[in-house]
Write a protein that holds these residues in place. Structure first.
Motif, PDB file in Angstrom:
ATOM      1  N   LYS C  33       0.825  -1.206   0.000  1.00  0.00           N
ATOM      2  CA  LYS C  33       0.000   0.000   0.000  1.00  0.00           C
ATOM      3  C   LYS C  33       0.860   1.256   0.000  1.00  0.00           C
ATOM      4  O   LYS C  33       0.581   2.219  -0.724  1.00  0.00           O
ATOM      5  N   VAL C  34       1.914   1.255   0.824  1.00  0.00           N
ATOM      6  CA  VAL C  34       2.783   2.436   0.890  1.00  0.00           C
ATOM      7  C   VAL C  34       3.499   2.625  -0.435  1.00  0.00           C
ATOM      8  O   VAL C  34       3.613   3.755  -0.940  1.00  0.00           O
ATOM      9  N   ALA C  35       3.951   1.503  -1.031  1.00  0.00           N
ATOM     10  CA  ALA C  35       4.605   1.594  -2.333  1.00  0.00           C
ATOM     11  C   ALA C  35       3.658   2.224  -3.340  1.00  0.00           C
ATOM     12  O   ALA C  35       4.044   3.109  -4.118  1.00  0.00           O
ATOM     13  N   ALA C  36       2.398   1.776  -3.306  1.00  0.00           N
ATOM     14  CA  ALA C  36       1.409   2.298  -4.234  1.00  0.00           C
ATOM     15  C   ALA C  36       1.193   3.786  -3.995  1.00  0.00           C
ATOM     16  O   ALA C  36       1.132   4.587  -4.934  1.00  0.00           O
ATOM     17  N   LEU C  37       1.123   4.162  -2.723  1.00  0.00           N
ATOM     18  CA  LEU C  37       0.913   5.568  -2.376  1.00  0.00           C
ATOM     19  C   LEU C  37       2.054   6.420  -2.914  1.00  0.00           C
ATOM     20  O   LEU C  37       1.845   7.477  -3.519  1.00  0.00           O
ATOM     21  N   ILE C  38       3.292   5.936  -2.721  1.00  0.00           N
ATOM     22  CA  ILE C  38       4.454   6.721  -3.123  1.00  0.00           C
ATOM     23  C   ILE C  38       4.561   6.772  -4.642  1.00  0.00           C
ATOM     24  O   ILE C  38       4.918   7.796  -5.212  1.00  0.00           O
ATOM     25  N   GLN C  39       4.209   5.659  -5.304  1.00  0.00           N
ATOM     26  CA  GLN C  39       4.311   5.642  -6.759  1.00  0.00           C
ATOM     27  C   GLN C  39       3.014   6.075  -7.436  1.00  0.00           C
ATOM     28  O   GLN C  39       2.868   5.903  -8.644  1.00  0.00           O
ATOM     29  N   ASP C  40       2.065   6.587  -6.653  1.00  0.00           N
ATOM     30  CA  ASP C  40       0.830   7.146  -7.185  1.00  0.00           C
ATOM     31  C   ASP C  40       0.035   6.141  -8.017  1.00  0.00           C
ATOM     32  O   ASP C  40      -0.260   6.351  -9.178  1.00  0.00           O
ATOM     33  N   ARG C  41      -0.262   4.996  -7.404  1.00  0.00           N
ATOM     34  CA  ARG C  41      -1.124   3.990  -8.034  1.00  0.00           C
ATOM     35  C   ARG C  41      -1.957   3.355  -6.929  1.00  0.00           C
ATOM     36  O   ARG C  41      -1.636   3.527  -5.744  1.00  0.00           O
ATOM     37  N   PRO C  42      -3.050   2.661  -7.276  1.00  0.00           N
ATOM     38  CA  PRO C  42      -3.954   2.212  -6.211  1.00  0.00           C
ATOM     39  C   PRO C  42      -3.394   1.092  -5.328  1.00  0.00           C
ATOM     40  O   PRO C  42      -3.787   0.986  -4.178  1.00  0.00           O
ATOM     41  N   GLY C  43      -2.526   0.238  -5.836  1.00  0.00           N
ATOM     42  CA  GLY C  43      -2.045  -0.869  -5.008  1.00  0.00           C
ATOM     43  C   GLY C  43      -3.081  -1.961  -4.918  1.00  0.00           C
ATOM     44  O   GLY C  43      -4.075  -1.952  -5.662  1.00  0.00           O
ATOM     45  N   PRO C  44      -2.898  -2.956  -4.039  1.00  0.00           N
ATOM     46  CA  PRO C  44      -3.865  -4.050  -3.971  1.00  0.00           C
ATOM     47  C   PRO C  44      -5.248  -3.537  -3.548  1.00  0.00           C
ATOM     48  O   PRO C  44      -5.369  -2.902  -2.513  1.00  0.00           O
ATOM     49  N   ASN C  45      -6.286  -3.777  -4.359  1.00  0.00           N
ATOM     50  CA  ASN C  45      -7.622  -3.308  -3.980  1.00  0.00           C
ATOM     51  C   ASN C  45      -8.715  -4.264  -4.442  1.00  0.00           C
ATOM     52  O   ASN C  45      -9.882  -3.899  -4.487  1.00  0.00           O
ATOM     53  N   ARG C  46      -8.367  -5.489  -4.851  1.00  0.00           N
ATOM     54  CA  ARG C  46      -9.383  -6.389  -5.396  1.00  0.00           C
ATOM     55  C   ARG C  46      -9.944  -7.349  -4.355  1.00  0.00           C
ATOM     56  O   ARG C  46     -11.124  -7.614  -4.312  1.00  0.00           O
ATOM     57  N   VAL C  47      -9.060  -7.901  -3.518  1.00  0.00           N
ATOM     58  CA  VAL C  47      -9.492  -8.951  -2.588  1.00  0.00           C
ATOM     59  C   VAL C  47      -9.910  -8.314  -1.268  1.00  0.00           C
ATOM     60  O   VAL C  47      -9.089  -7.780  -0.541  1.00  0.00           O
ATOM     61  N   GLY C  48     -11.192  -8.353  -0.975  1.00  0.00           N
ATOM     62  CA  GLY C  48     -11.668  -7.815   0.293  1.00  0.00           C
ATOM     63  C   GLY C  48     -11.702  -6.298   0.264  1.00  0.00           C
ATOM     64  O   GLY C  48     -11.246  -5.669  -0.684  1.00  0.00           O
ATOM     65  N   PRO C  49     -12.251  -5.693   1.334  1.00  0.00           N
ATOM     66  CA  PRO C  49     -12.317  -4.231   1.396  1.00  0.00           C
ATOM     67  C   PRO C  49     -10.916  -3.642   1.445  1.00  0.00           C
ATOM     68  O   PRO C  49     -10.083  -4.075   2.241  1.00  0.00           O
ATOM     69  N   LEU C  50     -10.626  -2.681   0.575  1.00  0.00           N
ATOM     70  CA  LEU C  50      -9.318  -2.027   0.485  1.00  0.00           C
ATOM     71  C   LEU C  50      -8.194  -3.012   0.199  1.00  0.00           C
ATOM     72  O   LEU C  50      -7.030  -2.753   0.479  1.00  0.00           O
ATOM     73  N   GLY C  51      -8.545  -4.172  -0.315  1.00  0.00           N
ATOM     74  CA  GLY C  51      -7.520  -5.169  -0.601  1.00  0.00           C
ATOM     75  C   GLY C  51      -6.933  -5.804   0.639  1.00  0.00           C
ATOM     76  O   GLY C  51      -5.838  -6.345   0.621  1.00  0.00           O
ATOM     77  N   LEU C  52      -7.681  -5.738   1.745  1.00  0.00           N
ATOM     78  CA  LEU C  52      -7.133  -6.201   3.024  1.00  0.00           C
ATOM     79  C   LEU C  52      -6.846  -7.694   3.045  1.00  0.00           C
ATOM     80  O   LEU C  52      -6.010  -8.156   3.810  1.00  0.00           O
ATOM     81  N   PHE C  53      -7.558  -8.470   2.223  1.00  0.00           N
ATOM     82  CA  PHE C  53      -7.345  -9.906   2.266  1.00  0.00           C
ATOM     83  C   PHE C  53      -6.269 -10.364   1.293  1.00  0.00           C
ATOM     84  O   PHE C  53      -6.063 -11.546   1.101  1.00  0.00           O
ATOM     85  N   GLN C  54      -5.610  -9.392   0.660  1.00  0.00           N
ATOM     86  CA  GLN C  54      -4.589  -9.729  -0.328  1.00  0.00           C
ATOM     87  C   GLN C  54      -3.505 -10.661   0.231  1.00  0.00           C
ATOM     88  O   GLN C  54      -3.173 -11.660  -0.412  1.00  0.00           O
TER      89      GLN C  54
END
Lengths: 169, 120, 355
Positions: C33-54
């Motif tokens: 998630k932090v990597a996604a935030l820093i690189q300006d992309r959503p990151g894991p978001n498919r599995v579970g709410p906010l991608g929490l089950f990734q």
């Protein structure tokens, strides 16, 4: 309980030590050596000498064998090479084993009887430190000079050549 | 002794964990060995020669120097343990440290001057 | 010892070990998630709410993957190597004091697996065994990239073990003990009247050396030379797949948690809340067990802070070159560690034992 653990780890140490000698690949020897030194550390721990045990792991298992593995990897010694005909190797092995046994027995027979009787549980880290830095301060400082000499010596022996044939990894 | 039992229990549990990881993948994973999958992966290029290539001796030097300095650093530990309580008794341990540290610094300065660790 | 003690010991070990293993999925999620935030992309978001089950999905995927052993490898060492990394990572946890004590079934139970009198050296010593997993793994893979990666990694790990050991010496001098538990107990209250009585104010230089060395020791990004993707495919674990690959990662994250825990214990007061004394807190809360829970939460928050710092630094700093890496250790960190010992010794001498 303690005796059983002691017997088990003694056996473990001896078997892996035999493995060091008997393994065909040098890397397997090194691996057995790590296990053997680790087993020895556990024996120290069972005797109550926790500091020596940890130093055993830190220096022997964690540093010296790393050096061995490095050498094995650097020289690419996969199979041991026969450096001499078998009968010469046999004689050399016999002589060195005999010599080692002689020295060890000599040391043991002399030091039995005059062993300082310290209760194992009381030989704590603090006691070792206090002895090391009062009674044995001079030997300790002289040891440092030896280590310094070793650093210089190793540089002289293994200093990198000006031109290296292999490209650097 | 109680400490050692706790350690032994931890060791056993950790071994069990390792064994479980190994066993579960063996059971759950499919088995379909094809030659491409079992070959050495070097970016799709066919591996050339012996992979166990000889290296520069600099790596060996690092290992030896590490060993020597590790021994020296290990001697600091018992010294540090008794230092605080020895201050009231006089400066002997401080002198012992200064001599020891001085010799160690000479060794370190020597290897830095010789640029042993320049690997390229 | 009775049967009850054994049950207690086993349950304590299992609880703490399982707790520390939880760091792995959480860290994987946070890191992505932090990597996604820093690189300006959503990151894991498919599995579970906010991608929490990734992370769970990842773990399941790893378990159901084929686990091939390449033909040219040394099968025994190849299989063993990941576990040679994981085993020390599990063992070092034993020495970390998580909280003071709880009272259950009329007994005092220390929230620490074992309180050896040499627990600090125990962590250093067992931690130094982690290098074998990498060395043997790289060698057994029979792949040039793996071998180069493992040799680099091993030289890096041994070079940074020294500054780590030297930084620790300063802390031992200040507290006069190897026992981490006693160290934490001495960090209660305030220092100079307005600062928390934490190790970092006694050993600022030591902390800096320890922090930098701990990054290298765990092979994190500014120092992740062993796995430089651009040069070495994936370094020592190029040939590994399935759960064996994941095992190396588990070991890495657990080592990270141990380093963060050790820093908390040595430099940030362990389980102590800043400025507050445990006895005051006990009076206020009224129960030892409640106090214990507060302590555990404090400890976890502090460790989480350091883990987050690791993630942030991983995604903001570029990688070193190999000779710069060696230069940093031998040319800067080891001399700084020695200077730290010298300064601490002299200052302690003139202040008469209290730094």
């Amino acid at each position: 309980m303690k005796e059983a653990a002691f017997a088990f780890f003694s056996l473990f140490t001896l078997l892996t030590a035999a493995g060091v000698v008997l393994s065909r690949g040098v890397v397997y020897s090194a691996f057995n050596l790590v296990l053997s030194l680790f087993g020895l550390a556990i024996l120290y721990l069972l005797w109550g000498a926790s500091f020596i045990s940890m130093i055993q792991i830190l220096i022997y298992a964690g540093a010296i064998v790393v050096l061995f593995v490095f050498v094995v990897m650097l020289l690419n010694l996969e199979k041991p090479q026969d450096i001499a005909p078998p009968w010469i190797r046999g004689i050399l092995t016999g002589v060195s084993v005999w010599g080692l046994c002689f020295i060890l027995l000599r040391v043991f027979s002399r030091s039995f009887g005059e062993m300082p009787s310290v209760e194992p549980q009381k030989a704590s880290v603090r006691m070792i430190s206090q002895l090391l830095f009062s009674q044995y301060l001079w030997p300790f400082e002289i040891l440092t000079v030896f280590l310094l000499a070793l650093i210089v010596g190793i540089y002289m022996l293994a200093r990198p050549e000006r031109e290296t044939p292999h490209e650097s990894p | 002794m109680e400490n050692l039992i706790a350690l032994a229990v931890l060791f056993a549990v950790a071994l069990l964990l390792c064994g479980a990881i190994l066993a579960i993948t063996q059971i759950l994973g499919p088995k379909n060995p094809v030659p491409e999958r079992l070959g050495t992966y070097e970016c799709g290029v066919k591996p050339e020669g012996n992979p166990r290539i000889p290296f520069k001796s600099s790596f060996y030097l690092i290992a030896v120097l590490f060993l020597l300095f590790d021994v020296e650093a290990a001697f600091f530990l018992p010294w540090a343990l008794v230092y605080r309580d020895s201050i009231s008794a006089g400066p002997e341990l401080l002198w012992a440290l200064l001599v020891y540290l001085g010799l160690m610094a000479v060794g370190l300065f020597y290897i830095l001057r010789k640029k042993i660790l320049k690997l390229n | 010892m009775e049967a009850f003690d054994y049950i207690l010991s086993i349950s304590k070990v299992v609880l703490i070990l399982v707790g520390v293993i939880q760091v792995v999925p959480i860290m994987i999620y946070v890191e992505r998630k932090v990597a996604a935030l820093i690189q300006d992309r959503p990151g894991p978001n498919r599995v579970g709410p906010l991608g929490l089950f990734q992370p769970i999905a990842d773990a399941v995927k790893f378990l159901f993957k084929e686990d091939p052993i390449p033909l040219n490898t040394n099968r025994f060492l190849y299989t063993l190597a990941p576990f040679l990394s994981l085993l020390p990572a599990c063992l070092v946890i034993a020495a970390l004091p998580i909280a003071d004590k709880a009272i259950l079934f009329g007994r005092e139970i220390y929230i620490q697996i074992t309180d050896l009198d040499v627990s600090l050296i125990y962590i250093l010593a067992i931690g130094s065994l982690g290098v074998y997993g990498i060395l043997f793994g790289g060698w057994a893979s029979n792949n040039k990239y793996s071998l180069i990666g493992s040799l680099r990694s091993a030289s890096q790990m041994v070079s940074y073990e020294l500054p780590l050991g030297l930084a620790v010496v300063g802390t031992v001098m200040v507290y006069g003990t190897f026992s981490l538990r006693e160290m934490v107990l001495q960090q209660e209250g305030t220092f100079l009247g307005f600062l928390p009585n934490w190790g970092i104010f006694y050993q600022p230089l030591g902390f800096l050396v320890f922090l930098v060395a701990s990054f290298a020791e765990t092979n994190r990004l500014p120092f992740d030379l062993p796995e430089t993707e651009a040069e070495l495919v994936a370094g020592f674990h190029t040939e590994y797949g399935s759960m064996k690959f994941a095992t190396f990662f588990m070991a890495e994250y657990m080592n990270l948690a141990t380093m963060a825990g050790l820093m908390t214990v040595m430099y940030f007061g362990g389980w102590h809340l800043p400025w507050v004394k445990d006895s005051q807190l006990l009076e206020w809360l009224g129960s030892q067990n409640l106090l214990c829970i507060v302590q555990i939460i404090t400890y976890i928050v502090k460790v989480a802070f350091f883990l987050f710092l690791y993630v942030l630094i991983r995604w903001t700093l570029p990688r070193f070159r190999f000779d710069q890496l060696m230069e940093l250790s031998w040319g800067s960190l080891i001399p700084l560690g020695l200077i730290n010992i010298l300064l601490s010794a002299v200052i302690m001498y003139f202040t008469g034992g209290k730094v």
